[in-house]
Every structure is written in C-alpha cells, then in structure tokens.
Design an enzyme around this catalytic site. Structure first.
Site, PDB file in Angstrom:
ATOM      1  N   TYR A   1      44.128  49.200  40.106  1.00  0.00           N
ATOM      2  CA  TYR A   1      44.983  50.234  40.698  1.00  0.00           C
ATOM      3  C   TYR A   1      44.708  51.617  40.113  1.00  0.00           C
ATOM      4  O   TYR A   1      45.073  52.627  40.716  1.00  0.00           O
ATOM      5  CB  TYR A   1      46.463  49.875  40.507  1.00  0.00           C
TER       6      TYR A   1
ATOM      7  N   CYS B   1      53.766  40.100  37.666  1.00  0.00           N
ATOM      8  CA  CYS B   1      52.620  40.547  38.446  1.00  0.00           C
ATOM      9  C   CYS B   1      51.441  39.654  38.083  1.00  0.00           C
ATOM     10  O   CYS B   1      51.388  39.100  36.983  1.00  0.00           O
ATOM     11  CB  CYS B   1      52.299  42.008  38.111  1.00  0.00           C
TER      12      CYS B   1
END
Length: 421
Positions: free
Chosen positions: A244, A164
């Site tokens: 997030y 990621c």
C-alpha cells in the site's frame, strides 16, 4: 463454541471455512453462523461451507441466517467482513477520485474515506446489537478501513481487535524464501493499517537474529517485484514497506496506470460472479483455486489464531493486530489505533515495544493518523466541512481545490449511504 460471521455471504468466506476446518484443534467450533442480508449469495456460500466441513470431517454445524440478532446470540466471537454498498460502491471509490488527479483506491485516499463514512455507522450498529444480546463476545474486525473501524469500535467501548492479512502474507512469503517454517519468522511490523513497514525479520522470536539484510541481498528483486517498487527503493530504505505504500511513494505513476486499465473493482466483480457459479456446483467441496486471486490470502489462519487466543484456546502468544497505541508510538495519542505485534490472550491485545522510528516513517504515520482522526469524526458526525477537512488532511490529497472537488464527488456518489447528506 459458537462463532458468527457478519458478511458470511462474501466470496471470501470459503477461505475462512477452509481454515476453520483445517485448524479445528486450534479453534474447536461446534456451531458457525454465517449472517448476510443477501439470501441468494448466502445459500451458495453456506452450501459450499457445509460440504467443506463434511469433506474434512469437521463435526461442527453451519447455520445461515439474515437475522443478525439471532445469529450472534451466544457467540463467543463475531467476525466482521462486510462491504457496505458492495462491489458497486467499490467501483465508484476507485474511479471518481481519478477525476481530480488522485489515487482511486478502496482503503486509502478519497475512496478509503468514502468507505469509512459508509461503514462506521453500520459497524457500530451491528456491534451495539451484539453487545445487547451477548455482551461478552469479542468482535474481530476484518472490515476495511480496519484501523478507522477498529478505533470506532474501541472508542464505543466494544471488546474489539482489528485484523489484516498483510503481515501474515509477508511472514509466509519470507518463510518460503528463507526455507523455514512460518512459526520461526517474527516481523518487526510497525505502522498503521495499510501503512506499515517491516523494519526487521527475525528468526526464532522477537529477540532473534535479524535476517532482513540477507533477505534483501538475496531476494530483493523478487520482493520489489511483488511490491511493484524499484529494487533501489528497498535497498536505500533497508526495510520492506507494505504494498500500500506504493500509493504514497509512486502516487503520480499509480494515477496514470489506473487511468489506463479496468479498475480492480471490475476485475473482482467478474471474479465474484464466476466464484458464485462455482459455489453452486454441488460437487465442489473445497475452496477453488480462483479464490486465491480474489485476495485475502491467509486471512483464515490469522483469524483462527486470533480467535483462539482471545477465547483462551491457545493460539500464538504474539500476533500482528490493530489495537490502541497506549504509548507504543510516543508521538501518537494513546487512543490512536496502530498495527504492530501484540501479546494476545483472553484479556485482549497489548502491543509489544517497537524500535524508535526513523522520522521518514514516524512523520507519515503521524500525518495519516491525523487524517484518521478527522475521518472518524466525519463518519460519526457527518457534514460537508468535516469531509473536506479529512480530505485536506490526507497526504494523498492535501490541496484545497482537490479536497473541494473530491468532497462534492464523495457526497454525490454516496448519498444513499450517508444519513446526513
């Protein structure tokens, strides 16, 4: 050395190509194969990729193909960056959950589950075909939801590591604020994919001085603005959550926002149309500035570093990746997939020890891991009840009436991608 990219027709790909071209001493590629069923996109992206290589003097050959088996044969590593259902499916993931008062997002909550259900079977089929033609190849997964997809790959016995760009993006940001090189910045990055916290920011390596308090004191407003969280939240926590975490820490606020503006999927779809037009210009021989707004910043640098380490060509000895827990977080099963700094070499990724976690973080990690267990079971075995159980377990859903309504909507909007529906 041959590398293959599944999903090579993505508008992300020129970012990856630029990294391969610039960092060719770190990862010397003789052949790069871009694999995608969308021939029109692949032609545009492949043409730009060849021009980028030519401009930067990279001697490697770029091949485009829709034949997966031929494309991956002989590859030392295969990168996965696919989106099953395309931006149309993403648009659905970001809208129908709002009908139930829940966050609509492509990697977490109900939309993230829908993406996992569409994606896991396809990725496992691809990985099995890679194994049949080239059993020694490493699989690097950039396909979301990375944690669930990587766990599916590892449980099926594949040589896989998840990647990621959140950690490398924060590393670069903190390095700029501190006016040091990125290589000097080590993150105490702990959690699950898209559910992480920076517990420390160290200069010089894993044992270096923790300068996170200095960063928050001197640059807290800028960091908070990037995360779209109040500065006081960072000050009270004393850590930097990934952006997030806003879906968890400000759920209702985010739901209200999402109901009053175009979806991110709609923005990205428009951007992709513009990018593809630009890619078709034979005079373009570098990644356009617009691509930075598409997302995936520094993905190429993280991918090159990881591939170089896995293939024994150097690379950074410590990198933030997604891999098996194996006792790193004692409150999770060994086969949970976590996102932490790991020692990476040709044998794979081994997580480094992490500090004992505050229950505030450990509890949410355990909760979301339980959801991921159920999500993977639903992706592998199907069935309405398994989808319902996964949604009921998710902390962004958690109520049976919501889970029931979301289950019906998920199945209805994804029927063509669910073999069991």
């Amino acid at each position: 050395m041959k590398l293959a990219v599944v999903g090579g027709g993505s508008t992300y790909t020129p970012e990856l190509i630029d990294g391969f071209a610039r960092l060719r001493d770190t990862l010397p590629i003789s052949e790069l194969v871009l694999i995608d069923p969308a021939a029109d996109r692949l032609d545009l992206v492949g043409g730009l990729a060849r021009r980028i290589f030519a401009k930067q003097g990279h001697p490697g050959k770029i091949v485009t193909t829709s034949d997966l088996d031929a494309g991956v044969e002989g590859a030392a590593a295969v990168l996965l960056q696919l989106r099953v259902g395309g931006q149309a499916a993403r648009q659905q993931d970001e809208t129908w959950p709002l009908e139930c008062g829940c966050v609509g997002q492509e990697t977490t909550g109900a939309g993230g589950l829908a993406k996992a259900l569409r994606t896991v079977p396809v990725v496992l089929d691809i990985a099995e075909r890679v194994r049949r033609t080239n059993p020694d190849a490493w699989i690097i997964d950039f396909t979301n939801p990375v944690g669930i997809v990587t766990r599916a790959l590892l449980q099926a016995g594949h040589k896989a590591v998840g990647l990621c760009n959140v950690a490398i993006g924060l590393q670069r940001k903190f390095a700029a604020l501190l006016q040091v090189t990125p290589a000097e910045v080590h993150l105490d990055h702990v959690g699950l994919n898209h559910l992480t916290w920076e517990l420390g920011v160290r200069l010089g390596g894993p044992q270096g001085d923790n300068v996170l308090p200095k960063l928050l004191a001197e640059h807290g407003d800028a960091i908070a603005d990037d995360l779209r969280l109040p500065r006081q939240v960072l000050d009270r926590l004393g850590v930097v959550p990934s952006y997030y975490l806003r879906y968890f820490y400000a759920h209702d606020e985010v739901v209200r926002e999402l109901g009053t503006k175009p979806s991110r999927a709609a923005e990205v779809a428009a951007m992709e149309r513009e990018l593809l037009t630009m890619y078709g210009d034979p005079a373009l021989d570098e990644k356009p500035e617009l691509l930075a707004k598409r997302g995936g910043a520094f993905y190429s640098e993280a991918a090159v570093d990881l591939a170089a380490s896995l293939l024994g060509n150097g690379g950074s000895p410590v990198q933030v990746v997604n891999t098996y827990n194996n006792g790193t977080l004692p409150f999770l099963a060994d086969d949970a997939v976590i996102e932490v700094p790991a020692r990476v070499d040709a044998a794979g990724a081994v997580p480094l020890p992490v500090p004992e976690l505050d229950p505030l973080y450990a509890g949410l990690i355990a909760h979301v891991t339980a959801y991921e267990d159920l999500a993977l079971e639903a992706a592998l075995r199907g069935g309405r009840d398994r989808v319902f159980r996964a949604l009921l377990a998710h902390p962004l859903v958690g109520q049976y009436a919501y889970a029931d309504g979301l289950t019906d909507r998920l199945i209805e909007h994804n029927r063509e991608h669910l073999a069991w529906a």
